[in-house]
Design a protein around this motif. Structure first.
Motif, PDB file in Angstrom:
ATOM      1  N   GLU A 170       7.180  11.403  -8.024  1.00 47.60           N
ATOM      2  CA  GLU A 170       6.751  12.328  -7.067  1.00 47.60           C
ATOM      3  C   GLU A 170       6.946  13.784  -7.546  1.00 47.60           C
ATOM      4  OE1 GLU A 170       8.409  11.423  -3.569  1.00 47.60           O
ATOM      5  OE2 GLU A 170       7.690   9.495  -3.333  1.00 47.60           O
ATOM      6  N   ARG A 203       0.752  -1.097  -0.109  1.00 44.17           N
ATOM      7  CA  ARG A 203       0.117   0.048   0.120  1.00 44.17           C
ATOM      8  C   ARG A 203       1.026   1.153   0.141  1.00 44.17           C
ATOM      9  NH1 ARG A 203      -4.605  -1.766   4.645  1.00 44.17           N
ATOM     10  NH2 ARG A 203      -5.395  -3.522   3.351  1.00 44.17           N
ATOM     11  N   LEU A 204       0.663   2.149  -0.835  1.00 43.83           N
ATOM     12  CA  LEU A 204       1.593   3.199  -1.162  1.00 43.83           C
ATOM     13  C   LEU A 204       1.029   4.626  -0.310  1.00 43.83           C
ATOM     14  CD1 LEU A 204       2.296   3.023  -5.002  1.00 43.83           C
ATOM     15  CD2 LEU A 204       3.286   2.288  -3.089  1.00 43.83           C
ATOM     16  N   PRO A 205       1.719   5.592  -0.260  1.00 41.47           N
ATOM     17  CA  PRO A 205       1.047   6.827   0.722  1.00 41.47           C
ATOM     18  C   PRO A 205       0.064   7.320  -0.045  1.00 41.47           C
ATOM     19  CG  PRO A 205       3.623   6.951   0.677  1.00 41.47           C
ATOM     20  CD  PRO A 205       3.072   5.474  -0.310  1.00 41.47           C
ATOM     21  N   ASP A 206      -0.299   7.557  -1.321  1.00 41.40           N
ATOM     22  CA  ASP A 206      -1.184   8.008  -2.037  1.00 41.40           C
ATOM     23  C   ASP A 206      -2.609   7.201  -2.108  1.00 41.40           C
ATOM     24  OD1 ASP A 206      -0.486   5.940  -3.845  1.00 41.40           O
ATOM     25  OD2 ASP A 206       0.011   7.357  -5.433  1.00 41.40           O
ATOM     26  N   GLY A 207      -2.546   6.001  -1.390  1.00 43.55           N
ATOM     27  CA  GLY A 207      -3.876   5.384  -1.418  1.00 43.55           C
ATOM     28  C   GLY A 207      -3.841   4.263  -2.392  1.00 43.55           C
ATOM     29  N   THR A 208      -2.853   4.153  -3.336  1.00 42.83           N
ATOM     30  CA  THR A 208      -2.805   3.104  -4.329  1.00 42.83           C
ATOM     31  C   THR A 208      -2.176   1.869  -3.659  1.00 42.83           C
ATOM     32  OG1 THR A 208      -0.832   4.111  -5.214  1.00 42.83           O
ATOM     33  CG2 THR A 208      -3.217   4.656  -6.139  1.00 42.83           C
ATOM     34  N   LYS A 222       7.555   6.803   4.030  1.00 40.22           N
ATOM     35  CA  LYS A 222       9.029   7.707   3.599  1.00 40.22           C
ATOM     36  C   LYS A 222       9.910   7.444   4.619  1.00 40.22           C
ATOM     37  CE  LYS A 222       7.183  11.120   0.554  1.00 40.22           C
ATOM     38  NZ  LYS A 222       6.841  12.643   0.076  1.00 40.22           N
ATOM     39  N   GLN A 248      12.763  11.196  -5.954  1.00 41.98           N
ATOM     40  CA  GLN A 248      12.387   9.885  -5.058  1.00 41.98           C
ATOM     41  C   GLN A 248      12.844   9.543  -3.922  1.00 41.98           C
ATOM     42  OE1 GLN A 248      10.002   8.116  -6.234  1.00 41.98           O
ATOM     43  NE2 GLN A 248       9.566   8.652  -8.354  1.00 41.98           N
ATOM     44  N   ARG A 272       6.315   2.774  -8.025  1.00 41.46           N
ATOM     45  CA  ARG A 272       5.642   3.700  -7.424  1.00 41.46           C
ATOM     46  C   ARG A 272       5.170   4.999  -8.036  1.00 41.46           C
ATOM     47  NH1 ARG A 272       9.132   6.719  -2.747  1.00 41.46           N
ATOM     48  NH2 ARG A 272      11.310   6.765  -3.891  1.00 41.46           N
TER      49      ARG A 272
END
Length: 296
Positions: free
Chosen positions: A249, A218-223, A292, A254, A246
């Motif tokens: 950004e 699960r990525l920080p942006d919700g994806t 991060k 990155q 990912r």
């Protein structure tokens, strides 16, 4: 048609008298062409207009007498004898020829300098290409050595794991041989779900039954990202997959990522990155969270 002397011709063409005399003297009075060549080659010399050193006789204070060939009277009489008088038309014609000769010498000099400049440029490009090729060969050698080192380390790691597996199998066989007979002679114990340590068939390692592991990240942006890895792959492979997929950004930079497990809550360290997924309890499937990494 009468001819001008070499000195007079050079003066007519616009050369200073002292420079013309110096050119004739240094070329051994071999003619106007030799003197012109010298003048063209040395026109940028800082000392081109400096007079020649005084002859030895003058330094010692001895002046040529009038009776000697180099005396004043002899010189003036010789200069006056046989010297033709040029008409204005002849003088202009001879000056024109001399100017054409000067222009020709100038063109030849420019062509020679242009050829030399082209040759220098060709040599510079050739050296640049050779330097670039040498740098590329060096990089290829370094990459080849790094790949060989990685293959060697991987082979050593596989060999070490194989030795561990063989030792485990030997230990299992020894325990089965040691406890198998006594267990078979006793009456069957009451049926209980608990495992019997003495029987290898009753204690199958659950983690080793799976050869693959399905990881959802699960990525920080919700994806989220989902990928299947081998159970013996290191956790670093998962982190590399996340960094490659990912997306960009804002700003183009990155930041390094840190992997967390949801339950139980755990932050994986750099040492964990070298451990297999199987040992970390991520088999047969797991959900990881990307955070991060804080700069140290």
């Amino acid at each position: 048609m009468a001819e001008l002397t070499a000195l007079e011709s050079l003066i007519e063409m616009g050369f200073p008298r002292g420079r013309a005399e110096k050119a004739l003297a240094l070329t051994g009075n071999q003619g106007i062409e030799a003197a012109m060549d010298w003048l063209m080659e040395h026109e940028d010399d800082p000392d081109v207009d400096e007079p020649l050193p005084t002859p030895l006789g003058h330094v010692l204070g001895r002046e040529p007498t009038s009776s000697e060939p180099g005396g004043p009277e002899g010189t003036s009489s010789n200069a006056g004898e046989g010297k033709p008088v040029l008409t204005e038309e002849e003088r202009q014609e001879q000056t024109k020829r001399m100017l054409e000769l000067v222009a020709q010498k100038q063109r030849e000099r420019e062509e020679r300098e242009e050829r030399e400049a082209l040759e220098r440029e060709r040599q510079r490009r050739k050296q640049g290409q050779e330097l670039s090729a040498a740098r590329q060969r060096l990089q290829e050698d370094e990459m080849r050595r790094a790949a060989e080192e990685r293959r060697r380390e991987k082979a050593e790691e596989l060999a070490a794991r194989q030795r561990v597996r063989e030792k485990i199998e030997r230990d299992k066989a020894e325990r089965a041989k040691k406890y198998g007979g006594s267990v078979g002679s006793r009456p069957s114990p009451p049926t209980e779900p608990g495992p019997v340590p003495s029987s290898p068939s009753q204690e199958p390692p659950t983690k080793r039954e799976y050869d693959q592991c399905r990881i959802q990240v699960r990525l920080p942006d919700g994806t989220s990202l989902t990928q299947t890895f081998r159970a013996r792959e290191q956790l670093a492979a998962v982190r590399l997959y996340v960094e490659l997929h990912r997306g960009e950004e804002p700003g183009g930079d990155q930041d390094p990522v840190q992997l967390l497990s949801g339950f139980p809550r755990r932050a994986f360290s750099e040492a964990d990155m070298e451990r297999p997924l199987q040992e970390l309890g991520l088999v047969p499937s797991a959900v990881l969270i990307v955070a991060k990494k804080c700069p140290s």
